[in-house]
Design a protein around this motif. Structure first.
Motif, short mmCIF file in Angstrom:
data_model
loop_
_atom_site.label_atom_id
_atom_site.label_comp_id
_atom_site.label_asym_id
_atom_site.label_seq_id
_atom_site.Cartn_x
_atom_site.Cartn_y
_atom_site.Cartn_z
N THR A 11 0.80 -1.22 0.00
CA THR A 11 0.00 0.00 0.00
C THR A 11 0.84 1.28 0.00
OG1 THR A 11 -0.13 0.01 2.41
CG2 THR A 11 -1.89 -1.13 1.23
N THR A 12 2.14 1.18 0.09
CA THR A 12 3.00 2.36 0.22
C THR A 12 2.86 3.32 -0.94
OG1 THR A 12 4.57 1.14 1.53
CG2 THR A 12 5.36 3.16 0.53
N TYR A 13 3.09 2.85 -2.14
CA TYR A 13 2.97 3.75 -3.29
C TYR A 13 2.43 2.98 -4.47
CZ TYR A 13 3.94 6.73 -7.22
OH TYR A 13 3.79 7.48 -8.34
N CYS A 14 1.39 3.51 -5.02
CA CYS A 14 0.85 2.94 -6.25
C CYS A 14 -0.07 3.97 -6.88
CB CYS A 14 0.12 1.63 -5.98
SG CYS A 14 -1.19 1.74 -4.78
N ASP A 15 -0.33 3.82 -8.15
CA ASP A 15 -1.24 4.72 -8.85
C ASP A 15 -1.97 3.93 -9.93
OD1 ASP A 15 0.78 4.31 -10.66
OD2 ASP A 15 1.34 6.41 -10.85
N GLY A 16 -2.93 4.57 -10.52
CA GLY A 16 -3.70 3.93 -11.58
C GLY A 16 -4.46 2.71 -11.11
#
Length: 101
Positions: A11-16
């Motif tokens: 869950t730290t960094y993601c997009d789209g």
């Protein structure tokens, strides 16, 4: 039905689309209850083999206080919210005849 919670790394960094997958995985159990406006309570009921807390969710449209009484009673009778459930292997209840009285 047990569902594993995403890890911090997931869950730290993601997009789209990856972001949407995280949102869906984090809210899949609570979304319908939140949408209906029902009070609900998650109660810790043990731990996974890697030490993460496991819980169940209870809901009651009629009496919010009843949710707290049931949750509190379950935790006091079983002690499953503690990492070392009174010396028992985690996930083993103190009594097999638990009831919310």
């Amino acid at each position: 039905m047990p569902i594993t919670t995403p890890t911090l790394e997931q869950t730290t960094y993601c997009d789209g689309l990856a972001y949407l997958d995280v949102v869906v995985s984090l809210t899949r159990n609570t979304r319908p209850i939140n949408f209906l406006g029902l009070p609900a309570l998650s109660v810790t009921c043990g731990f996974t083999p890697d030490g993460m807390p496991a819980s169940f969710q209870i809901m009651d449209a009629a009496c919010r206080a009843l949710l707290f009484r049931i949750g509190h009673r379950f935790q006091m009778d079983t002690m499953l919210h503690k990492p070392t459930s009174l010396g028992r292997p985690t996930g083993q209840a103190a009594s097999s005849r638990w009831s919310p009285r």
